[in-house]
Design a protein around this motif. Structure first.
Motif, short mmCIF file in Angstrom:
data_model
loop_
_atom_site.label_atom_id
_atom_site.label_comp_id
_atom_site.label_asym_id
_atom_site.label_seq_id
_atom_site.Cartn_x
_atom_site.Cartn_y
_atom_site.Cartn_z
N ASN A 169 -0.08 5.87 -2.43
CA ASN A 169 -0.15 6.14 -3.86
C ASN A 169 -0.74 4.97 -4.61
O ASN A 169 -1.54 5.15 -5.52
N ASN A 170 -0.34 3.76 -4.25
CA ASN A 170 -0.80 2.56 -4.96
C ASN A 170 -0.59 1.34 -4.08
O ASN A 170 0.46 0.72 -4.10
N MET A 173 0.22 -2.17 -5.89
CA MET A 173 1.59 -2.34 -6.38
C MET A 173 2.56 -2.44 -5.22
O MET A 173 3.50 -3.22 -5.25
N PRO B 82 3.61 -5.10 -14.01
CA PRO B 82 2.32 -5.07 -14.71
C PRO B 82 2.38 -4.29 -16.02
O PRO B 82 3.30 -3.50 -16.25
N ARG B 85 2.68 -0.67 -15.79
CA ARG B 85 3.89 -0.31 -15.04
C ARG B 85 3.64 0.11 -13.60
O ARG B 85 4.38 -0.27 -12.71
N GLN B 86 2.63 0.92 -13.35
CA GLN B 86 2.27 1.34 -11.99
C GLN B 86 3.45 1.88 -11.19
O GLN B 86 3.75 1.44 -10.08
N PHE B 88 5.09 4.58 -8.81
CA PHE B 88 4.52 5.45 -7.78
C PHE B 88 4.72 6.89 -8.24
O PHE B 88 5.83 7.42 -8.24
#
Lengths: 285, 230
Positions: A169-170, A173, B82, B85-86, B88
Motif C-alpha cells: 500500500n505504501n 511509510m 508526515p 498522515r499516510q 494505510f
C-alpha cells in the motif's frame, strides 16, 4: 460437467501464475515479463525431480523451493538495482531474463518435448454425474482451491501478510515505521516465482513441457490480472475463473472463437470497469 | 540527543536546506515554524532518516547515523508522522496499529493506552483507513507512531485543517506523550499551537534557520515571521 471441471482446472493453473504476477506488480510495481519463463523453468525442474526420483509429490514439494531461491537471486541481482529507473529498464530486464532462462533450460534439457507421468492413483478418470472426469484434473482443482485458501489466509491473517499488505500500500511509510522493505520485495518476488513454479509442476502431467510453454500462458495471465485488477488477489481468482471457463467452454463449443471470446472479455472489462473487477480507481496525482 | 549538523539537502538540483544545525534533547518539545515551502518538512525528513543528506551529519546520542536507512532509524527510536498522515488505506485502523506492534518490542505505549489517548480511534478501530475522517487519520497516524515507543516523535503540521475540538485533543495528547518521556518536534506554519506546548522555538525560511529562542523571547520572532523573506 467434464467441461466445467476442465474449466476449473485451467482456472486454478491460471490463478497460480496470476497470483504471483499480481502480487509482484502490487508490491514491486514491476510487470514481470519473465513470469512465463519461470513457469517453464518450474515445469522442467519438476520433470527432472520426477524423472530422477519417480516421485511426483517430491517434485511438487521441491520445485517451489528451488524456484523461490531463483526468484530471490533474480530480485537481488537484476531488479533491485533498477527500481528507481524508468519503466523501460524493467521491461528490458525482465525480457532479457526470458532469453537467459530459455537458453539455460535449452542447454540443460535440450529441445525435445518432455512430460511428467501422471502420478499413480490419479491417472484415468472417475465417472460422476454421468460423465467421465479426469482424476488428475480433479486433483488440480482441489489443489488449486487449497492454494487459494492458503494464500488468502496467509495474506489476511498472518503478521507477514499484514507487513506485505502495508508495504504494498505504501512502501515509504512502511519503511518509516520499521519495515525492512528491501527484504519484503525479495520475499514477494520469491513467492511469486515459487507459485509460478508450482504452476509449472502441476501443468507437467497435463501439458507438453517445452520451451515455448511460457509464452502461451503468460498472455492469459496478463488478461487475468487486468480483468481482476492489478495487485488484487481476489481479482486474480475472479479473472482466472472467467478466463478458465471461457477457454474450456470455448474449446468445447466454438473452438475458432476462443481467442476472440477471451480478448472480448478483456475489452468489455476495460470498457466498463477499466480498473478491473476488484481494482480501485486511482486518482491521478 | 538527536541532531543535524551543518546539513545540506537537495531535491535533484534544487537545494532545500542550507547548512542546518538542529537538535532535540530528550524531554524537549521543540517547535519549528515557517511558511509553506520553507523547508520544514524536509528538515523533519532529514532528521528521521527519510531523506538523504548531501552534506553534514545526522547524529543520535553522539553516534553518526547519516547513512542509516529509515527503518533502522525507526528501530532506534525516531518516529515521523508526515503531513499527509499516510494511513494505510487498505488496512483497518486497528491493522495500522497492529503493524507497528509486530515490528517493535513492547513499551509504555500499548494499544490499550493509545485507545485511551484517542477514544475516538477505539470506536473506529474496524473501519478501513480510507474511510476515516481527516481528524481520525491524524489521531491514527500519531497513535501508530506511538506504538513504536519512540524517543523522538516528529510531527509535521498535526493540527492543519482540523476542527478546534480535535486540535484540542491532539494538543492534550502531545502534552501527555511528552510527559511520558518522548521528545517532540512540532512543525507548524504559525505560533498558535506551538506556543501552548513548546519549550524552544526555531524559525525557518528558504531552507535556513533564521531565529531560535525560548518562549520568553518569542516577540522577536513574531516580527520576523510577519515581515517576510530574509
Amino acid at each position: 460437467m467434464s467441461t466445467f471441471v476442465i474449466g476449473l482446472s485451467i482456472a486454478m493453473l491460471l490463478f497460480l501464475l496470476s497470483a504471483g504476477l499480481t502480487l509482484i506488480f502490487g508490491m514491486l510495481g514491476i510487470i514481470n515479463f519473465a513470469h512465463g519463463a519461470v513457469y517453464m523453468l518450474g515445469a522442467y525442474v519438476a520433470y527432472q525431480v520426477a524423472a530422477t526420483t519417480h516421485n511426483f509429490w517430491l517434485a511438487l514439494c521441491v520445485t517451489p523451493l528451488v524456484l523461490a531461491v531463483v526468484g530471490a537471486i533474480i530480485e537481488r541481482l537484476v531488479l533491485r538495482p533498477i527500481y528507481d529507473r524508468p519503466h523501460e529498464f524493467q521491461l528490458l530486464a525482465t525480457f532479457g531474463l526470458i532469453l537467459v532462462l530459455e537458453e539455460a533450460v535449452r542447454m540443460i534439457w535440450g529441445l525435445q518435448l518432455r512430460s511428467i507421468a501422471t502420478p499413480p492413483g490419479l491417472s484415468g478418470s472417475v465417472h460422476v454425474f454421468g460423465t467421465d472426469i479426469s482424476k488428475y484434473r480433479l486433483f488440480v482443482v482441489v489443489f488449486g482451491a487449497a492454494m487459494v485458501a492458503l494464500l488468502f489466509f496467509g495474506i489476511e491473517r498472518t503478521r507477514l501478510g499484514l507487513i506485505l499488505r502495508a508495504s504494498s500500500n505504501n512502501a515509504g511509510m512502511a519503511e518509516m515505521l520499521g519495515v525492512e522493505v528491501g527484504r519484503v520485495r525479495t520475499a514477494i518476488f520469491a513467492l511469486g516465482t515459487a507459485l509460478a513454479g508450482i504452476g509449472g509442476a502441476i501443468a507437467g502431467p497435463m501439458l507438453p513441457i517445452q520451451l515455448q510453454m511460457g509464452f502461451s500462458v503468460i498472455l492469459d495471465c496478463f488478461i487475468v490480472i487486468i480483468i481482476g485488477g492489478l495487485g488484487n488477489i481476489r481479482g486474480a481468482v475472479a479473472g482466472a475463473l472467467l478466463i478458465g471457463m471461457t477457454r474450456a467452454y470455448g474449446q468445447q463449443y466454438a473452438a475458432e472463437w476462443i481467442d476472440i471470446a477471451t480478448y472480448g472479455v478483456l475489452v468489455v472489462t476495460l470498457l466498463v470497469r477499466p480498473q478491473g473487477l476488484f481494482g480501485i480507481r486511482l486518482r491521478t496525482a | 540527543m538527536l541532531e543535524l549538523r551543518d546539513v545540506d539537502v537537495f531535491y535533484g538540483k534544487a537545494q532545500a536546506l542550507h547548512g542546518i544545525s538542529f537538535s532535540v534533547a530528550p524531554g524537549d518539545i521543540v517547535a519549528l515554524i515557517g511558511r509553506n515551502g520553507a523547508g520544514k518538512s524536509t528538515l523533519l525528513r532529514a532528521l528521521a532518516g527519510a531523506h538523504g543528506l548531501t552534506r553534514g551529519e545526522r547524529r543520535l546520542d553522539g553516534d553518526i547515523i547519516t547513512r542509516l536507512p529509515s527503518y533502522l532509524c525507526s528501530r532506534r527510536g525516531i518516529a515521523l508522522v508526515p503531513e499527509d498522515r499516510q494511513i494505510f488505506s487498505s488496512l483497518t485502523a486497528e491493522e495500522n496499529l497492529r503493524l507497528v506492534e509486530v515490528l517493535h518490542p513492547a513499551g509504555y505505549w500499548t494499544r490499550e493506552r493509545v485507545y485511551r489517548l484517542f477514544p475516538r480511534l477505539a470506536e473506529r478501530r474496524k473501519a478501513n483507513g480510507i474511510s476515516l475522517s481527516g481528524g481520525e487519520q491524524q489521531m491514527l497516524a500519531i497513535a501508530r507512531s506511538l506504538l513504536a515507543n519512540p524517543h523522538y516523535l516528529l510531527l509535521d503540521e498535526p493540527t492543519e485543517g482540523l476542527a478546534p475540538i480535535i486540535v484540542d485533543a491532539i494538543i492534550a495528547a502531545i502534552s501527555e506523550i511528552n510527559q511520558q518521556g518522548t521528545a517532540v518536534v512540532l512543525v507548524e506554519q504559525n505560533f498558535k499551537v506551538p506556543q501552548l506546548l513548546a519549550n524552544y522555538f526555531h524559525l525557518i525560511d528558504s531552507g535556513r534557520l533564521t531565529w531560535s529562542g525560548p518562549p520568553d523571547r518569542l516577540d522577536e520572532a513574531r516580527d520576523l515571521l510577519i515581515v517576510g523573506r530574509s
